[in-house]
Write an enzyme that holds these catalytic residues in place. Structure first.
Site, short mmCIF file in Angstrom:
data_model
loop_
_atom_site.label_atom_id
_atom_site.label_comp_id
_atom_site.label_asym_id
_atom_site.label_seq_id
_atom_site.Cartn_x
_atom_site.Cartn_y
_atom_site.Cartn_z
N ASP A 98 0.79 -1.24 0.00
CA ASP A 98 0.00 0.00 0.00
C ASP A 98 0.82 1.29 0.00
O ASP A 98 0.35 2.33 0.43
CB ASP A 98 -0.91 0.00 1.23
CG ASP A 98 -0.13 -0.28 2.51
OD1 ASP A 98 1.10 -0.09 2.51
OD2 ASP A 98 -0.74 -0.71 3.50
N GLU A 120 -0.24 -9.06 -0.93
CA GLU A 120 -0.76 -8.48 0.32
C GLU A 120 -1.99 -7.61 0.01
O GLU A 120 -2.05 -6.41 0.34
CB GLU A 120 0.30 -7.68 1.10
CG GLU A 120 -0.08 -7.45 2.55
CD GLU A 120 0.97 -6.72 3.37
OE1 GLU A 120 0.91 -5.49 3.49
OE2 GLU A 120 1.87 -7.40 3.90
N GLU A 134 -2.00 5.12 2.91
CA GLU A 134 -1.97 3.70 2.54
C GLU A 134 -3.35 3.09 2.28
O GLU A 134 -3.50 2.26 1.38
CB GLU A 134 -1.24 2.89 3.63
CG GLU A 134 0.26 3.15 3.71
CD GLU A 134 0.65 4.40 4.47
OE1 GLU A 134 -0.25 5.09 5.00
OE2 GLU A 134 1.86 4.71 4.55
N HIS A 210 6.84 5.60 12.80
CA HIS A 210 7.20 6.38 11.61
C HIS A 210 6.04 6.85 10.76
O HIS A 210 6.22 7.62 9.83
CB HIS A 210 8.11 5.54 10.71
CG HIS A 210 7.38 4.45 9.99
ND1 HIS A 210 7.12 3.23 10.56
CD2 HIS A 210 6.81 4.40 8.77
CE1 HIS A 210 6.45 2.48 9.72
NE2 HIS A 210 6.23 3.16 8.62
N ARG A 212 3.02 8.45 8.65
CA ARG A 212 2.70 9.85 8.33
C ARG A 212 1.52 10.37 9.15
O ARG A 212 1.51 11.53 9.55
CB ARG A 212 2.38 9.99 6.84
CG ARG A 212 3.62 10.11 5.99
CD ARG A 212 3.32 10.24 4.52
NE ARG A 212 4.55 10.10 3.76
CZ ARG A 212 5.14 11.09 3.09
NH1 ARG A 212 4.60 12.28 3.03
NH2 ARG A 212 6.27 10.87 2.45
N HIS A 243 13.68 5.59 12.00
CA HIS A 243 13.47 5.75 10.56
C HIS A 243 14.28 6.96 10.06
O HIS A 243 14.48 7.93 10.79
CB HIS A 243 11.97 5.97 10.34
CG HIS A 243 11.50 5.85 8.92
ND1 HIS A 243 11.80 6.79 7.97
CD2 HIS A 243 10.74 4.92 8.31
CE1 HIS A 243 11.23 6.44 6.82
NE2 HIS A 243 10.59 5.30 7.00
C1 UD1 Z 1 6.86 4.83 3.30
C2 UD1 Z 1 5.43 4.40 2.98
C3 UD1 Z 1 4.79 3.73 4.18
C4 UD1 Z 1 5.68 2.63 4.76
C5 UD1 Z 1 7.07 3.18 5.00
C6 UD1 Z 1 7.98 2.07 5.45
C7 UD1 Z 1 4.28 5.87 1.40
C8 UD1 Z 1 3.44 7.06 1.22
N1 UD1 Z 1 4.63 5.57 2.65
O1 UD1 Z 1 6.76 5.86 4.28
O2 UD1 Z 1 3.56 3.16 3.79
O3 UD1 Z 1 5.13 2.22 5.99
O4 UD1 Z 1 7.59 3.73 3.77
O5 UD1 Z 1 9.15 2.54 6.00
O6 UD1 Z 1 4.61 5.22 0.44
N2 UD1 Z 1 14.45 8.41 3.84
C9 UD1 Z 1 15.80 8.35 3.67
N3 UD1 Z 1 16.37 7.14 3.33
C10 UD1 Z 1 15.64 6.01 3.17
C11 UD1 Z 1 14.25 6.08 3.36
C12 UD1 Z 1 13.67 7.30 3.68
O7 UD1 Z 1 16.51 9.32 3.81
O8 UD1 Z 1 16.21 4.95 2.88
C13 UD1 Z 1 13.84 9.71 4.21
C14 UD1 Z 1 13.73 10.71 3.04
O9 UD1 Z 1 13.98 11.99 3.50
C15 UD1 Z 1 12.26 10.60 2.64
C16 UD1 Z 1 11.61 10.34 3.99
O10 UD1 Z 1 12.51 9.48 4.67
O11 UD1 Z 1 11.79 11.73 1.99
C17 UD1 Z 1 10.25 9.73 3.95
O12 UD1 Z 1 10.21 8.61 3.10
P1 UD1 Z 1 8.84 8.17 2.38
O13 UD1 Z 1 9.07 6.95 1.58
O14 UD1 Z 1 8.25 9.34 1.69
O15 UD1 Z 1 7.88 7.88 3.59
P2 UD1 Z 1 7.95 6.77 4.70
O16 UD1 Z 1 7.53 7.41 5.96
O17 UD1 Z 1 9.22 6.03 4.67
N1 UDP Z 2 12.65 -3.27 9.91
C1 UDP Z 2 14.00 -3.39 9.70
N2 UDP Z 2 14.85 -2.50 10.31
C2 UDP Z 2 14.40 -1.51 11.12
C3 UDP Z 2 12.99 -1.40 11.32
C4 UDP Z 2 12.15 -2.28 10.69
O1 UDP Z 2 14.46 -4.27 8.99
O2 UDP Z 2 15.22 -0.74 11.64
C5 UDP Z 2 11.76 -4.22 9.22
C6 UDP Z 2 10.71 -4.91 10.06
O3 UDP Z 2 11.22 -6.08 10.66
C7 UDP Z 2 9.63 -5.21 9.06
C8 UDP Z 2 9.70 -4.03 8.12
O4 UDP Z 2 10.99 -3.46 8.30
O5 UDP Z 2 9.93 -6.37 8.30
C9 UDP Z 2 8.63 -3.05 8.46
O6 UDP Z 2 8.88 -1.89 7.78
P1 UDP Z 2 8.30 -0.49 8.21
O7 UDP Z 2 7.99 -0.49 9.66
O8 UDP Z 2 9.26 0.50 7.68
O9 UDP Z 2 6.99 -0.40 7.32
P2 UDP Z 2 5.49 -0.88 7.51
O10 UDP Z 2 5.49 -2.34 7.80
O11 UDP Z 2 4.89 -0.08 8.61
O12 UDP Z 2 4.86 -0.54 6.21
#
Ligand code: UD1
Ligand code: UDP
Length: 384
Positions: A98, A120, A134, A210, A212, A243
């Site tokens: 999602d 999923e 999501e 983490h 939004r 995160h």
């Molecule tokens: C995204 C997903 C969320 C999921 C989450 C898992 C959307 C809208 N949200 O949210 O469903 O639960 O991923 O973690 O798709 N960033 C880094 N390096 C990384 C990853 C992220 O620097 O490797 C920073 C960047 O500044 C980025 C911000 O995190 O802009 C947010 O990342 P983004 O993918 O937009 O949202 P998540 O909160 O990670």
């Molecule tokens: N996870 C990881 N390292 C971390 C935090 C989470 O490998 O520091 C793994 C966790 O075990 C799970 C997945 O990331 O498999 C969950 O991802 P996240 O919480 O980012 O996203 P969500 O499941 O909420 O979409």
């Protein structure tokens, strides 16, 4: 016989973790030609998963930007996918879950009239702003997809209720497949902070937060509750792999930074994470994936959200919705720290989400859909 060309499109950490077992399974079977297209919505957090599972990207759109907006993720993915789809011409696109990558990947496939399989599928809260974005992403992908791979019966019932087109399969969740290789009793942590922790003398709480919809006040409430908890209970150590989102880091470090017995560490790789949870007393999280993994490990979970699209473990009694108010979070956590019986009731291994064979069922379903197998795969049945 020409193999079915299956392109898996993913871009965030959880999608990669949950697609990895499926991609590896597809690679192992002669009926399929498996290719991966990363959007790069995440970077470090995605690359770490690719390395652990030794996956190789055939395409990488590299879309990530600091503090990226939903519109930028979606539009950059859509535009990037154009030339990729024209060149690769897959028979089927697989997307997962999602995220914005999921939605934009499915929409790009639709624009190119390529069928979509949704891994999923069928998770719902029925509240379009929670989780945001999501809930809407997965609902829209449901309308686009031809093949729906539902982890649980409840997920399939949700789709039947919506009267969706396409084939629905009950497969279990691929995250349980991934856990077959990551969780090991003799595992040695690479992260120093984890190696130094006394998991037997102390009660370790694994924390992640983490989402939004929790940005701002709800996330501050969570951090304040954790701060009070640690101040009141001297044998508690909190491990929070924070995160990489700057919004999350400002909040976490602002409130919990420098506190004794609160370990704010960088995201850890998935093997470290699964083995950390396996050695923890309790998990507190707003993550979706952790709500599926911790119950399989026999660890109680407090969900730091107002609702959940994963009611199965709540029903089984191993996950509780603690909400995002300080008092309620504290009350739930303190009960589990002080009431042995309440803790024992929650600390049971349950596996409503999968049996470790979801990838095989999904691959069989694809082969059946393309006429390469005479029968549909049997449904996953949960054992609790
Ligand atoms: C995204 C997903 C969320 C999921 C989450 C898992 C959307 C809208 N949200 O949210 O469903 O639960 O991923 O973690 O798709 N960033 C880094 N390096 C990384 C990853 C992220 O620097 O490797 C920073 C960047 O500044 C980025 C911000 O995190 O802009 C947010 O990342 P983004 O993918 O937009 O949202 P998540 O909160 O990670
Ligand atoms: N996870 C990881 N390292 C971390 C935090 C989470 O490998 O520091 C793994 C966790 O075990 C799970 C997945 O990331 O498999 C969950 O991802 P996240 O919480 O980012 O996203 P969500 O499941 O909420 O979409």
């Amino acid at each position: 016989m020409k193999p079915i060309k299956v392109m898996s499109v993913f871009g965030t950490r959880p999608e990669a973790i949950k697609m990895a077992p499926l991609v590896m399974h597809l690679q192992s079977r002669p009926e399929f030609q498996s290719i991966c297209c990363l959007t790069g919505q995440h970077r470090e957090m995605l690359d770490s998963v690719m390395q652990i599972f030794r996956l190789k990207a055939d395409y990488d759109l590299q879309i990530m930007q600091t503090r990226q907006t939903l519109s930028s993720i979606t539009s950059r993915t859509l535009l990037g996918m154009e030339s990729v789809l024209e060149e690769a011409k897959p028979d089927l696109i697989l997307v997962h879950g999602d995220t914005s990558t999921t939605f934009a990947g499915a929409l790009a496939a639709f624009y190119h009239k390529i069928p979509v399989g949704h891994v999923e599928a069928g998770l719902r809260t029925w509240d379009k702003y929670s989780p945001y974005p999501e809930e809407m992403n997965r609902t829209l992908v449901g309308d686009i997809a031809e093949l729906h791979f539902c982890p649980t019966q409840n997920n399939r019932d949700n789709l039947l209720r919506e009267g969706l087109r396409g084939e629905m399969f009950l497969t279990g969740n691929t995250v349980i497949d991934a856990m077959q290789t990551t969780v090991r009793p003799d595992y040695v942590f690479q992260t120093k902070a984890l190696n130094d922790l006394d998991f037997t003398g102390r009660r370790v709480i694994t924390l992640t937060c983490h989402r939004r919809e929790n940005y701002g006040k709800p996330m501050e409430n969570v951090m304040q509750a954790v701060k009070t908890l640690v101040e009141r209970h001297e044998d508690v150590e909190v491990v929070y792999p924070v995160h990489l989102s700057p919004v999350v880091r400002e909040c976490a470090f602002g409130i919990l930074g420098g506190l004794p017995r609160v370990h704010l560490i960088d995201p850890i790789d998935v093997e470290e994470m699964h083995n950390l949870m396996a050695r923890s007393y309790l998990v507190m999280t707003d993550s979706g994936g952790l709500q599926e993994e911790a119950p399989a490990l026999g660890k109680p979970v407090l969900v730091l959200r107002r609702e959940t699209e994963r009611p199965e473990a709540v029903r089984a009694g191993t996950v509780r919705l603690a909400g995002v108010e300080q008092e309620a979070i504290l009350r739930h956590a303190e009960e589990l720290l002080t009431d042995r019986e309440a803790y024992q009731q929650m600390a049971r291994a349950v596996n409503p989400y999968g049996d470790g064979h979801a990838s095989e069922r999904i691959a069989d379903a694809i082969a059946w859909h393309f006429g390469l197998r005479p029968e549909r795969p049997a449904d996953f049945t949960a054992s609790e």
